[in-house]
Design a protein around this motif. Structure first.
Motif, PDB file in Angstrom:
ATOM      1  N   TYR A  37      19.621 -33.413   5.741  1.00  0.00           N
ATOM      2  CA  TYR A  37      18.355 -33.021   6.353  1.00  0.00           C
ATOM      3  C   TYR A  37      18.498 -31.744   7.178  1.00  0.00           C
ATOM      4  CZ  TYR A  37      16.444 -37.558   4.992  1.00  0.00           C
ATOM      5  OH  TYR A  37      16.001 -38.642   4.280  1.00  0.00           O
ATOM      6  N   VAL A  38      19.617 -31.564   7.853  1.00  0.00           N
ATOM      7  CA  VAL A  38      19.844 -30.335   8.620  1.00  0.00           C
ATOM      8  C   VAL A  38      19.839 -29.138   7.670  1.00  0.00           C
ATOM      9  CG1 VAL A  38      21.442 -29.074  10.115  1.00  0.00           C
ATOM     10  CG2 VAL A  38      21.125 -31.534  10.425  1.00  0.00           C
ATOM     11  N   GLY A  39      20.510 -29.281   6.550  1.00  0.00           N
ATOM     12  CA  GLY A  39      20.503 -28.219   5.541  1.00  0.00           C
ATOM     13  C   GLY A  39      19.101 -27.933   5.026  1.00  0.00           C
ATOM     14  N   TRP A  40      18.330 -28.988   4.823  1.00  0.00           N
ATOM     15  CA  TRP A  40      16.958 -28.798   4.361  1.00  0.00           C
ATOM     16  C   TRP A  40      16.115 -28.055   5.390  1.00  0.00           C
ATOM     17  CZ3 TRP A  40      15.903 -34.341   2.080  1.00  0.00           C
ATOM     18  CH2 TRP A  40      16.443 -34.418   0.794  1.00  0.00           C
ATOM     19  N   LEU A  41      16.279 -28.350   6.671  1.00  0.00           N
ATOM     20  CA  LEU A  41      15.523 -27.625   7.702  1.00  0.00           C
ATOM     21  C   LEU A  41      15.803 -26.126   7.604  1.00  0.00           C
ATOM     22  CD1 LEU A  41      15.786 -29.806  10.938  1.00  0.00           C
ATOM     23  CD2 LEU A  41      13.970 -29.783   9.230  1.00  0.00           C
ATOM     24  N   GLN A  42      17.063 -25.782   7.446  1.00  0.00           N
ATOM     25  CA  GLN A  42      17.428 -24.370   7.343  1.00  0.00           C
ATOM     26  C   GLN A  42      16.911 -23.766   6.040  1.00  0.00           C
ATOM     27  OE1 GLN A  42      21.096 -23.170   8.920  1.00  0.00           O
ATOM     28  NE2 GLN A  42      21.266 -21.366   7.639  1.00  0.00           N
ATOM     29  N   ARG A  98      10.195 -24.109  14.862  1.00  0.00           N
ATOM     30  CA  ARG A  98       9.751 -24.327  13.485  1.00  0.00           C
ATOM     31  C   ARG A  98       9.693 -25.825  13.278  1.00  0.00           C
ATOM     32  NH1 ARG A  98       8.831 -22.149   8.848  1.00  0.00           N
ATOM     33  NH2 ARG A  98       9.472 -20.053   9.420  1.00  0.00           N
ATOM     34  N   TYR A  99       8.585 -26.269  12.730  1.00  0.00           N
ATOM     35  CA  TYR A  99       8.346 -27.688  12.505  1.00  0.00           C
ATOM     36  C   TYR A  99       8.428 -27.982  11.012  1.00  0.00           C
ATOM     37  CZ  TYR A  99       6.710 -27.185  17.237  1.00  0.00           C
ATOM     38  OH  TYR A  99       6.648 -26.902  18.579  1.00  0.00           O
ATOM     39  N   VAL A 100       9.010 -29.122  10.677  1.00  0.00           N
ATOM     40  CA  VAL A 100       9.159 -29.504   9.271  1.00  0.00           C
ATOM     41  C   VAL A 100       8.846 -30.983   9.119  1.00  0.00           C
ATOM     42  CG1 VAL A 100      10.730 -29.668   7.291  1.00  0.00           C
ATOM     43  CG2 VAL A 100      10.967 -27.767   8.903  1.00  0.00           C
ATOM     44  N   ARG A 101       7.981 -31.280   8.176  1.00  0.00           N
ATOM     45  CA  ARG A 101       7.709 -32.657   7.752  1.00  0.00           C
ATOM     46  C   ARG A 101       8.321 -32.830   6.364  1.00  0.00           C
ATOM     47  NH1 ARG A 101       3.106 -35.792   9.593  1.00  0.00           N
ATOM     48  NH2 ARG A 101       3.002 -36.498   7.432  1.00  0.00           N
ATOM     49  N   ILE A 102       9.116 -33.864   6.185  1.00  0.00           N
ATOM     50  CA  ILE A 102       9.699 -34.179   4.878  1.00  0.00           C
ATOM     51  C   ILE A 102       9.014 -35.442   4.394  1.00  0.00           C
ATOM     52  CG2 ILE A 102      11.802 -34.800   3.638  1.00  0.00           C
ATOM     53  CD1 ILE A 102      13.308 -33.011   5.674  1.00  0.00           C
ATOM     54  N   GLU A 103       8.347 -35.317   3.243  1.00  0.00           N
ATOM     55  CA  GLU A 103       7.526 -36.402   2.709  1.00  0.00           C
ATOM     56  C   GLU A 103       7.983 -36.788   1.316  1.00  0.00           C
ATOM     57  OE1 GLU A 103       3.678 -34.592   2.778  1.00  0.00           O
ATOM     58  OE2 GLU A 103       3.647 -34.426   4.962  1.00  0.00           O
ATOM     59  N   ASP A 104       7.745 -38.044   0.961  1.00  0.00           N
ATOM     60  CA  ASP A 104       8.069 -38.474  -0.389  1.00  0.00           C
ATOM     61  C   ASP A 104       6.884 -38.169  -1.312  1.00  0.00           C
ATOM     62  OD1 ASP A 104       6.180 -40.517  -0.010  1.00  0.00           O
ATOM     63  OD2 ASP A 104       7.698 -42.104   0.155  1.00  0.00           O
ATOM     64  N   GLY A 105       7.033 -38.509  -2.582  1.00  0.00           N
ATOM     65  CA  GLY A 105       6.005 -38.211  -3.576  1.00  0.00           C
ATOM     66  C   GLY A 105       4.682 -38.890  -3.328  1.00  0.00           C
ATOM     67  N   GLY A 113      11.378 -32.702  11.628  1.00  0.00           N
ATOM     68  CA  GLY A 113      12.322 -31.968  12.454  1.00  0.00           C
ATOM     69  C   GLY A 113      11.673 -30.815  13.175  1.00  0.00           C
ATOM     70  N   VAL A 114      12.302 -30.461  14.273  1.00  0.00           N
ATOM     71  CA  VAL A 114      11.931 -29.276  15.037  1.00  0.00           C
ATOM     72  C   VAL A 114      13.211 -28.471  15.208  1.00  0.00           C
ATOM     73  CG1 VAL A 114      11.005 -28.364  17.191  1.00  0.00           C
ATOM     74  CG2 VAL A 114      10.164 -30.548  16.289  1.00  0.00           C
ATOM     75  N   SER A 115      13.148 -27.214  14.807  1.00  0.00           N
ATOM     76  CA  SER A 115      14.278 -26.310  14.989  1.00  0.00           C
ATOM     77  C   SER A 115      13.839 -25.169  15.889  1.00  0.00           C
ATOM     78  CB  SER A 115      14.741 -25.721  13.652  1.00  0.00           C
ATOM     79  OG  SER A 115      15.223 -26.718  12.806  1.00  0.00           O
ATOM     80  N   GLU A 116      14.724 -24.764  16.780  1.00  0.00           N
ATOM     81  CA  GLU A 116      14.457 -23.595  17.609  1.00  0.00           C
ATOM     82  C   GLU A 116      15.238 -22.433  17.022  1.00  0.00           C
ATOM     83  OE1 GLU A 116      14.514 -22.157  22.263  1.00  0.00           O
ATOM     84  OE2 GLU A 116      15.532 -24.006  21.709  1.00  0.00           O
ATOM     85  N   TRP A 117      14.519 -21.360  16.700  1.00  0.00           N
ATOM     86  CA  TRP A 117      15.121 -20.184  16.085  1.00  0.00           C
ATOM     87  C   TRP A 117      14.953 -18.986  17.007  1.00  0.00           C
ATOM     88  CZ3 TRP A 117      17.731 -20.347  11.510  1.00  0.00           C
ATOM     89  CH2 TRP A 117      17.580 -21.501  10.745  1.00  0.00           C
TER      90      TRP A 117
END
Length: 141
Positions: A37-42, A98-105, A113-117
């Protein structure tokens, strides 16, 4: 304790990226490993940047991740269809959340996730205030 589900911002572009679950992503418990998931955020943040800014901008500016926070809400299985939806928050000097929602089909929230860039000059890697001219690119169209 998990935070409340992230809500899409109507004033921001919501950039969507399909994600692939690879065999090496599956852990001993039979679902996608948390580290993936960390890789996916990036990956998702980088895809958004690359899709919206040209080669000259990407040569001038770069982003450095300062922090990642992830809530795992529903395990993703090897055969799942997965999509990520991302958007940026309000700039604060050289920083964006940066905000990310990971959803299924089925559209169910599986992780968020929330990442600070931090924006940096690509040549010097020194932090740079996010230019006002960059902001409209991230706004809803």
């Amino acid at each position: 304790m998990a935070r409340a589900p992230l809500q899409l911002r109507e004033d921001r572009e919501i950039f969507t990226v399909p994600l692939a679950i690879l065999p090496e992503h599956i852990d001993a418990n039979g679902h996608v490993n948390n580290v993936v998931y960390v890789g996916w955020l990036q990956e998702v943040g980088t895809a958004h940047w690359n899709a919206r800014f040209d080669e000259a901008d990407r040569a001038k500016w770069s982003w450095v991740a300062l922090r990642h926070e992830i809530d795992y809400l529903r395990a993703l299985q090897p055969d799942a269809t997965v999509v990520a939806r991302t958007w940026v928050g309000d700039p604060q000097g050289p920083r964006f959340n940066r905000y990310v929602r990971i959803e299924d089909g089925e559209g169910r929230l599986c992780a968020q996730g929330v990442s600070e860039w931090c924006l940096v000059d690509a040549a010097t890697l020194r932090p740079q205030r996010i230019p006002a001219t960059m902001l409209p690119t991230f706004e809803a169209r």
